[in-house]
Write an enzyme that holds these catalytic residues in place. Structure first.
Site, PDB file in Angstrom:
ATOM      1  N   TYR A 144       2.520  10.101   0.982  1.00  0.00           N
ATOM      2  CA  TYR A 144       3.632   9.565   1.753  1.00  0.00           C
ATOM      3  C   TYR A 144       4.959  10.031   1.173  1.00  0.00           C
ATOM      4  O   TYR A 144       5.456   9.515   0.169  1.00  0.00           O
ATOM      5  CB  TYR A 144       3.577   8.042   1.777  1.00  0.00           C
ATOM      6  CG  TYR A 144       2.291   7.475   2.328  1.00  0.00           C
ATOM      7  CD1 TYR A 144       1.473   8.218   3.192  1.00  0.00           C
ATOM      8  CD2 TYR A 144       1.872   6.198   1.985  1.00  0.00           C
ATOM      9  CE1 TYR A 144       0.282   7.700   3.690  1.00  0.00           C
ATOM     10  CE2 TYR A 144       0.687   5.662   2.486  1.00  0.00           C
ATOM     11  CZ  TYR A 144      -0.104   6.419   3.331  1.00  0.00           C
ATOM     12  OH  TYR A 144      -1.277   5.905   3.814  1.00  0.00           O
ATOM     13  N   ASP A 198       0.840  -1.198   0.000  1.00  0.00           N
ATOM     14  CA  ASP A 198       0.000   0.000   0.000  1.00  0.00           C
ATOM     15  C   ASP A 198       0.872   1.244   0.000  1.00  0.00           C
ATOM     16  O   ASP A 198       1.928   1.295   0.638  1.00  0.00           O
ATOM     17  CB  ASP A 198      -0.900   0.016   1.240  1.00  0.00           C
ATOM     18  CG  ASP A 198      -1.741   1.289   1.309  1.00  0.00           C
ATOM     19  OD1 ASP A 198      -2.636   1.445   0.458  1.00  0.00           O
ATOM     20  OD2 ASP A 198      -1.470   2.136   2.181  1.00  0.00           O
ATOM     21  N   LYS A 248      -3.684   5.823  -3.601  1.00  0.00           N
ATOM     22  CA  LYS A 248      -4.819   6.639  -3.166  1.00  0.00           C
ATOM     23  C   LYS A 248      -4.928   7.905  -4.008  1.00  0.00           C
ATOM     24  O   LYS A 248      -3.966   8.338  -4.646  1.00  0.00           O
ATOM     25  CB  LYS A 248      -4.667   6.985  -1.680  1.00  0.00           C
ATOM     26  CG  LYS A 248      -4.494   5.727  -0.817  1.00  0.00           C
ATOM     27  CD  LYS A 248      -4.331   6.058   0.646  1.00  0.00           C
ATOM     28  CE  LYS A 248      -4.036   4.795   1.436  1.00  0.00           C
ATOM     29  NZ  LYS A 248      -2.639   4.332   1.257  1.00  0.00           N
ATOM     30  N   GLY A 293      -2.342   1.098  10.622  1.00  0.00           N
ATOM     31  CA  GLY A 293      -2.023   1.503  11.983  1.00  0.00           C
ATOM     32  C   GLY A 293      -2.433   0.506  13.046  1.00  0.00           C
ATOM     33  O   GLY A 293      -3.034   0.899  14.053  1.00  0.00           O
TER      34      GLY A 293
END
Length: 337
Positions: A65, A60, A91, A234
């Site tokens: 990022y 991912d 994304k 997370g």
């Protein structure tokens, strides 16, 4: 638990391993105070290559990022690898603009300060974002595209509904992408998206973990009912479930409040009584829910990646879960391994 068991996402042949690799730390980005990564491009390549060696097939990433650096590093690490052997999700929701006179992420994969991100979920910018992601990833397609954090801007939800999701649905119908969804740190807005659109997955960060169960009563049952797979981002709640609890720890990328630190200590005490690593319990707890397809902890080094792999496979006695339930630390009816 088998970290290499595969779960289908959508109905177009995409299958991802139960353990995936999150891409934020691979960028070397500073996420926020108390949570940062200094991973360089060489180590990022080693991490991705080692993940492939272990059999992990799900990676991912996002333009956010490192302002493109995560995608560039994935592209470099995966170059020459059989494209059918792995799955990428990226994304849409931020497009990158270059600071005047700055270098692109491709030109400088260790420098992401020369870009800034613009929040936008319009059709034109969704298409632009995907095209630019493909260039950074050095591939002609990605399997999964997720609407990223529309809650972070006042216009985000409206744009996602009016243009973002319809654009992704169109791309899925055309076969350009194989699965769509959203990636967020909350469950309330994704609930509305699931009711409104036929989506395949939600990357849910931090809201169903060993420590935080707010998505459990309503959201997870809805995902089961609608066959929407959850990808857990997370799983360590940005550090509190993975660090020494006698020092400063983070929750939701901020200094953790004392009541959560105390709850984490109680969870850890149960684990220690049975010789279990708290991180193993954190990973296996989320993966035990039938709505959850995969967990994608980040890794700053090859040893961290290898440890995550081993933690998913570790034996955890049933008494661990029974004691956590008896002490009210996890829901009494929560699925456990």
């Amino acid at each position: 638990m088998d970290p290499l068991e595969k779960v289908a996402i959508g109905d177009q042949g995409v299958e991802i391993t139960r353990l995936g690799l999150g891409g934020a730390f691979l960028s070397g980005m500073v996420v926020t105070e108390g949570l940062e990564s200094s991973t360089g491009s060489d180590e990022a390549r080693r991490i991705v290559r080692r993940a492939l060696e272990l059999g992990i097939n799900y990676f991912d990433t996002a333009p956010l990022y490192g302002a493109g650096v995560s995608e560039v590093r994935y592209g470099a690490a995966l170059k020459g690898v059989d494209r059918e052997s792995y799955v990428i999700s990226t994304k849409v929701g931020r497009v990158l603009e270059l600071v005047e006179g700055g270098m692109t992420a491709e030109e400088s994969p260790d420098n992401f300060a020369e870009h800034y991100c613009v929040d936008t979920w319009t059709r034109d910018n969704v298409l632009r974002s995907i095209e630019e992601s493909l260039e950074r990833l050095q591939t002609d397609h990605v399997e999964i595209v997720l609407i990223h954090d529309p809650d972070r801007a006042a216009h985000g939800e409206g744009e996602a509904i009016a243009e973002g999701f319809p654009t992704l649905i169109e791309l899925r119908e055309q076969g350009v992408v194989k699965a769509i969804g959203c990636g967020m740190n909350e469950w309330e807005m994704p609930t509305g998206f699931i009711h409104r659109f036929d989506i395949d997955a939600v990357l849910l960060a931090g809201r169903y973990t060993l420590l935080d169960h707010v998505a459990y009563p309503e959201f997870l049952p809805l995902c089961l009912e609608r066959d929407v797979k959850i990808i857990i981002g997370g799983p360590y709640n940005s550090g509190i479930l993975a660090r020494d609890l006698d020092g400063t720890v983070t929750f939701d990328y901020e200094i953790a409040p004392e009541q959560l630190v105390e709850k984490a200590r109680k969870l850890n005490a149960v684990c220690r009584r049975h010789g279990v690593d708290l991180k193993a319990a954190a990973l296996q707890f989320v993966l035990a829910h039938p709505a959850v397809a995969s967990a994608i902890p980040g890794a700053q080094s090859v040893p961290e990646l290898e440890q995550n792999f081993e933690l998913v496979s570790a034996e955890i006695p049933g008494d661990v879960w029974a004691e956590m339930k008896a002490e009210g630390l996890i829901p009494a009816d929560a699925p456990t391994p």
